[in-house]
Scaffold this active site. Structure first.
Site, PDB file in Angstrom:
ATOM      1  N   HIS A 209     -42.412   9.537 -41.196  1.00 36.64           N
ATOM      2  CA  HIS A 209     -42.828   8.084 -40.901  1.00 36.64           C
ATOM      3  C   HIS A 209     -43.424   7.415 -42.217  1.00 36.64           C
ATOM      4  O   HIS A 209     -43.166   6.399 -42.257  1.00 36.64           O
ATOM      5  CB  HIS A 209     -43.943   8.065 -39.845  1.00 36.64           C
ATOM      6  N   HIS A 213     -41.401   4.305 -44.299  1.00 37.08           N
ATOM      7  CA  HIS A 213     -41.851   3.067 -44.834  1.00 37.08           C
ATOM      8  C   HIS A 213     -41.983   3.021 -46.303  1.00 37.08           C
ATOM      9  O   HIS A 213     -42.183   1.803 -46.866  1.00 37.08           O
ATOM     10  CB  HIS A 213     -43.210   3.143 -44.261  1.00 37.08           C
ATOM     11  N   HIS A 239     -37.818   3.909 -34.533  1.00 34.72           N
ATOM     12  CA  HIS A 239     -38.819   3.877 -33.584  1.00 34.72           C
ATOM     13  C   HIS A 239     -38.384   4.128 -32.173  1.00 34.72           C
ATOM     14  O   HIS A 239     -39.285   4.814 -31.204  1.00 34.72           O
ATOM     15  CB  HIS A 239     -39.834   2.742 -33.765  1.00 34.72           C
ATOM     16  N   GLU A 351     -41.539  -6.696 -36.676  1.00 30.18           N
ATOM     17  CA  GLU A 351     -42.249  -5.619 -37.314  1.00 30.18           C
ATOM     18  C   GLU A 351     -43.428  -6.216 -37.936  1.00 30.18           C
ATOM     19  O   GLU A 351     -44.698  -5.736 -38.002  1.00 30.18           O
ATOM     20  CB  GLU A 351     -41.307  -5.236 -38.431  1.00 30.18           C
ATOM     21  N   HIS A 366     -46.126  -6.573 -34.657  1.00 29.41           N
ATOM     22  CA  HIS A 366     -46.375  -4.953 -34.623  1.00 29.41           C
ATOM     23  C   HIS A 366     -47.354  -4.499 -35.666  1.00 29.41           C
ATOM     24  O   HIS A 366     -48.145  -3.774 -35.557  1.00 29.41           O
ATOM     25  CB  HIS A 366     -44.879  -4.370 -35.193  1.00 29.41           C
ATOM     26  N   HIS A 370     -51.115  -2.537 -34.825  1.00 30.76           N
ATOM     27  CA  HIS A 370     -51.852  -1.557 -35.705  1.00 30.76           C
ATOM     28  C   HIS A 370     -53.118  -1.672 -35.956  1.00 30.76           C
ATOM     29  O   HIS A 370     -54.219  -1.066 -35.892  1.00 30.76           O
ATOM     30  CB  HIS A 370     -50.795  -0.976 -36.731  1.00 30.76           C
ATOM     31  N   HIS A 406     -45.710   1.607 -29.471  1.00 26.63           N
ATOM     32  CA  HIS A 406     -44.395   1.491 -29.773  1.00 26.63           C
ATOM     33  C   HIS A 406     -43.198   1.465 -28.659  1.00 26.63           C
ATOM     34  O   HIS A 406     -42.298   1.042 -28.501  1.00 26.63           O
ATOM     35  CB  HIS A 406     -43.853   2.526 -30.754  1.00 26.63           C
TER      36      HIS A 406
END
Length: 683
Positions: A209, A213, A239, A351, A366, A370, A406
């Site tokens: 992960h 990124h 995802h 995102e 998204h 988080h 997710h």
């Protein structure tokens, strides 16, 4: 001219001064006086003389005029860095721009040495990693695994203390014993979610992960760094596959599929207590208690202000765009969400990356999800607490809420996919090509796969600062499986050679109530195992393929490797990919029924015209794409399961066309551990 490999040494011992020795052979950077921070100005030369006397190599650092770093220095050295925070991304983007614009490796080395002791260590690691991955003269470098430079992201505080003790007390590194990670350190068996510790806390899963990124940054000064082929679709698909894999593990543990966190007003039922310390922040990652409610986040120090109403507004606008079939850009022009590009556009909006056509209208859904979760314990900074694990790409997957969040994000993408026309038979068929059978074989057993536990070591010495040098091993217990091979029998009844694209998927056969799955449910749990090209002259053919050749995974050695033997891994430069040891689900002791699906599609229709032979990476392309290349498949990611099935194909058997085949496979878990036997002697 500077050796570009010396740049990798700047990742070592991230909180120590840059003039301290680096690397396994004790390399020392000869730092100009003007580059040393005020704190160490008086003692730098004295320390360097002491360190240099025992070092094997000195690296001369050229003194140059340093660009303005003030933007990137706004984040304190001991604060927490998060790619999900826009203010932090701006700081990182500024530093990436400086690194990428340096004309030579010498200049890059100079400015990196100067910046290293002045900017936040994690921000520095992220910015330098992105720059090295995207500079033409450094993109072939093998980046050190993040776990080996910041072990605190991957082990609990008790284990970290033991590793420091082992390093300090046992002077000779050859005599040091591995420090063993507990498998029960975040929760007890009273927590049902803890059954999935081996997935959520797996080293390779969390590294995947983080590295994804790095390869696909949300924001960068040069648009080309972000604007990679089908980037938004890859965000969706990578995802989506994580959720599919997670659900397969839940079924393996007699648990229901993950429920989407789709009501932001409801409390988060699951708490999470990470038991980890941040070495940079010098404090523990804060926990989240059961039934925590989200609140508006207002933290001026982070230039952060986002509320529940903002999230609801963005969500409604995104759903409205999906149902209308178009989004609006900043000029109020319509961009159609068509069959080919719609999912890619939505990925960049949801995102949201720099590529979103209208961040004002559609927001930062998204990423801010988080952040709301990460700060749920202290939304206004009243208690001066840092973010929880959901605020960090390297730790977010440890938290059960990651998967609920997710799952909701994936539902947004699936809303778009359900509006697309199902694939008709002619779109799925490959004339004159018939798949007669598929089977897997492992350890002499046909269509039976076995998983078990295995111990593996990781050298984390270069992330342990201010302790004696030498190897310090962390020993992890992780899921593993016996290697297996596919045998696919295909007939080409034409008179010409055909080229096929073999697509292999795996999905549970029964749902959590032990009932046969309808294809509309099952397609969302289809886990991609492999994808490869075959040549088929006229006649019958037997295609064999080993599980270790998967287009989804990176080699086992890429996760569990020796720091001093990186030359063995020069063919695996990307580092982005699902860990090989997690290729298949755990299964159950009594066996769990899965359906293995294979399709051979027409490669002449699917291929992308490009050369991939010298892309410099292992071809773990399914989840990560190819470096500097187009995604190597014209079809939608997840094809043929990315859309709802056609009428009359309610179950997988009815969905099959002649170029497809499915077979039942049993995955059995043996509750045993393959232990490492190599134990150094205390002498």
């Amino acid at each position: 001219m500077a050796d570009k490999k010396n740049l990798l040494l700047l990742f070592d011992h991230p909180t120590e001064p840059v003039f301290m020795d680096k690397g396994g052979n004790g390399t020392v950077f000869d730092v100009p006086d003007s580059y040393v921070t005020d704190r160490y100005n008086q003692m730098c030369k004295k320390v360097q003389r002491r360190v240099s006397s025992a070092s094997e190599k000195n690296v001369q650092v050229k003194e140059i005029a340093i660009p303005d770093l003030s933007c990137s220095m706004r984040l304190g050295r001991s604060e927490q860095f998060s790619i999900f925070l826009k203010s932090h991304r701006k700081m990182a983007s500024h530093l990436i721009e400086i690194f990428t614009k340096m004309q030579t490796v010498d200049e890059l080395q100079s400015v990196a040495v100067y910046a290293r002791d002045r900017v936040n260590p994690v921000l520095f690691n992220y910015a330098l990693s992105v720059a090295l991955l995207h500079r033409p003269d450094t993109k072939d470098l093998e980046l050190p695994a993040f776990a080996q430079t910041f072990p605190d992201r991957f082990i609990d505080s008790k284990m970290l203390r033991s590793m420091r003790e082992e390093s300090f007390v046992v002077e000779r590194s050859a005599a040091r014993l591995p420090v063993v990670s507990s498998v029960k350190y975040t929760a007890s068996d009273l927590d049902v979610e803890h059954r999935l510790w081996y997935f959520r806390e797996d080293l390779g899963v969390n590294l995947h992960h983080w590295h994804w990124h790095l390869v696909y940054p949300i924001e960068a000064p040069d648009r080309s760094i972000v604007d990679k082929d089908r980037r938004g679709e890859l965000f969706y698909y990578m995802h989506q596959q994580i959720i599919a894999r997670y659900n397969a593990e839940r079924l393996s543990n007699h648990m229901a599929r993950v429920q989407p966190f789709n009501n932001l007003d409801e409390p988060i039922a699951e708490g999470y207590f990470p038991k980890m310390d941040s070495l940079v922040a010098s404090r523990a990652y804060p926990p989240r208690f059961d039934n925590t409610r989200l609140s508006d986040v207002d933290r001026p120090n982070n230039q952060l202000r986002v509320g529940i109403d903002d999230m609801k507004r963005w969500r409604e606008r995104i759903y409205e765009a999906i149902h209308q079939g178009y989004v609006l850009d900043t000029n109020n022009e319509k961009i159609v969400l068509d069959d080919a590009k719609g999912i890619d556009i939505l990925g960049n909006i949801i995102e949201a990356s720099d590529l979103t056509p209208n961040s004002t209208l559609y927001g930062d859904f998204h990423n801010m999800g988080h952040i709301l979760i990460a700060y749920s314990h202290d939304p206004t900074n009243k208690h001066l607490e840092y973010a929880g694990v959901m605020g960090d790409a390297s730790t977010a997957m440890r938290d059960p809420i990651f998967y609920k969040w997710h799952a909701f994000i994936d539902n947004m993408f699936q809303e778009h996919k359900r509006l697309l026309s199902p694939y008709e038979k002619q779109e799925l068929s490959f004339p004159d090509v018939r798949v007669e059978s598929i089977q897997v074989e492992s350890q002499g057993q046909v269509n039976r796969l076995t998983t078990f536990w295995q111990e593996s070591d990781v050298d984390m010495s270069r992330g342990l600062d201010f302790v004696p040098r030498g190897h310090v091993l962390a020993r992890f217990t992780h899921l593993q499986h016996h290697e297996f091979s596919y045998t696919i029998k295909v007939e080409n009844s034409s008179e010409a050679t055909r080229y096929g694209y073999v697509r292999i998927f795996l999905a549970p056969k029964l749902d959590d109530r032990n009932a046969p799955m309808l294809l509309e449910q099952q397609r969302l749990m289809m886990v991609e195992l492999d994808k490869f090209v075959v040549t088929m002259p006229p006649g019958s053919h037997t295609i064999t393929r080993n599980s270790t050749e998967s287009s989804v995974t990176i080699p086992f050695e890429r996760t569990f490797r020796n720091l001093d033997k990186l030359e063995e891994l020069q063919n695996f430069l990307c580092g982005c990919g699902w860990p090989q040891h997690m290729l298949i689900p755990k299964g159950r002791p009594e066996g769990l029924r899965f359906e293995l699906f294979v399709m051979v599609s027409n490669y002449e229709e699917d291929k992308v015209d490009q050369t991939v032979a010298d892309c410099g990476c292992s071809i773990a392309a399914s989840y990560c794409g190819l470096r500097d290349r187009l995604y190597p498949d014209r079809k939608s990611m997840g094809f043929p399961f990315d859309r709802k099935p056609r009428r009359g194909s309610e179950i997988l058997e009815n969905f099959l066309t002649p170029n497809m085949c499915a077979v039942e496979v049993i995955i059995t878990h043996e509750d045993r551990t393959e232990k490492l036997r190599e134990v150094p002697a205390r002498s």
